[in-house]
Design an enzyme around this catalytic site. Structure first.
Site, PDB file in Angstrom:
ATOM      1  N   GLU A  40      56.632  21.192 -33.477  1.00 48.14           N
ATOM      2  CA  GLU A  40      57.523  20.331 -34.253  1.00 48.14           C
ATOM      3  C   GLU A  40      58.170  19.317 -33.323  1.00 48.14           C
ATOM      4  OE1 GLU A  40      61.242  20.673 -37.419  1.00 48.14           O
ATOM      5  OE2 GLU A  40      60.931  22.288 -35.964  1.00 48.14           O
ATOM      6  N   LYS A 109      58.276  18.035 -44.171  1.00 46.43           N
ATOM      7  CA  LYS A 109      59.090  19.245 -44.168  1.00 46.43           C
ATOM      8  C   LYS A 109      59.930  19.325 -45.438  1.00 46.43           C
ATOM      9  CE  LYS A 109      62.223  21.716 -41.003  1.00 46.43           C
ATOM     10  NZ  LYS A 109      62.867  21.622 -39.668  1.00 46.43           N
ATOM     11  N   CYS A 149      58.687  24.707 -39.466  1.00 50.31           N
ATOM     12  CA  CYS A 149      59.897  25.374 -39.003  1.00 50.31           C
ATOM     13  C   CYS A 149      60.703  26.084 -40.100  1.00 50.31           C
ATOM     14  CB  CYS A 149      60.770  24.382 -38.247  1.00 50.31           C
ATOM     15  SG  CYS A 149      61.974  25.190 -37.135  1.00 50.31           S
TER      16      CYS A 149
END
Length: 267
Positions: A40, A109, A149
């Site tokens: 990331e 995301k 994440c």
């Protein structure tokens, strides 16, 4: 399929970080990787003050470099994530490129890291807009899901990717040294067991000079929750061989996904 996780330590200059990533991918290719994953925000340390300086559109130099490397080394490249600019909005986005250098998928995301704890406070929504789409792509070995994440904390996202046929979930991630030791491996194992899929989470290496300390510990987990390989906190390259039919066997023996109740509110 040979999968490599490139646990690199980004530089504050995103151009230097591109050079670091390029060298890691060269090493992955030398180890026979057929798919490689970057962390990331692989182009900068996880500091929002740096985001604006490297935010760029999908035809910018970061994405162009990822495309060129996938073609150069003839591998599937899950391009970690970088600050993607679309008009006035920024996204924490992960592009995926085929061995021909073609853009195959783009994950934005979904779950932004907005937390206030005694030891750490991060408001990712102050910088990024959330994505709205589940992301899967077709590979020669089977369908692959993509998360980033904080997405790891939400089982439903992984179940939906499994519903769309994914047998490997790749997750560029930058857990910190507060939550990482407690939850990073545990969450990867839980999502693997939930979705009966391989889970590969790729993190930046620890940079003690940065304001945000990444936990590192990139790892690959089997559909039964077994850790197949794990890095330390230092820069590293983890290469693991995966057999997607293992996910099929687990799903046949433990038919959790097909027996999942849908369409009702459970207490």
């Amino acid at each position: 399929m040979k999968l490599s996780l490139c646990q690199i330590k980004p530089d504050r200059d995103w151009r230097t970080s591109l050079d670091i990533a390029h060298r890691a991918l060269e090493q992955a290719a030398a180890q026979g990787a057929e798919m490689a994953v970057l962390p990331e925000l692989f182009v900068i340390p996880y500091e929002f003050s740096l985001v604006e300086h490297c935010a760029q559109p999908l035809d910018g130099p970061i994405a162009q470099s990822l495309s060129a490397w996938a073609k150069e080394y003839g591998l599937w490249l899950v391009g970690g994530s970088f600050p993607l600019r679309e008009g006035e909005r920024l996204f924490n986005a992960c592009p995926v490129y085929s061995p021909k250098g073609e853009l195959t998928a783009l994950h934005k995301k979904i779950h932004l890291f907005d937390v206030k704890m005694e030891t750490i406070s991060v408001q990712e929504a102050d910088c990024f807009s959330p994505g709205r789409e589940i992301t899967v792509f077709e590979s020669p070995w089977g369908m692959v899901g993509v998360a980033i994440c904080f997405d790891l904390r939400f089982p439903q996202q992984f179940l939906q990717m499994a519903d769309r046929g994914a047998k490997l979930m790749v997750a560029p991630a930058a857990f910190n040294t507060v939550t990482g030791p407690r939850h990073f491996r545990l969450l990867a194992q839980a999502r693997a067991i939930d979705s009966q899929s391989f889970v590969a989470a790729c993190s930046p290496a620890l940079d003690e000079s940065a304001s945000y300390h990444s936990y590192g510990h990139s790892l690959v987990v089997s559909p039964m929750g077994k850790v197949l390989g794990e890095c330390s906190q230092q820069p590293d390259l983890l290469t693991v061989s995966l057999d997607f039919s293992q996910a099929d066997r687990v799903r046949q023996k433990l038919p959790v996904l097909v027996n999942r109740v849908r369409g009702i509110d459970l207490p």
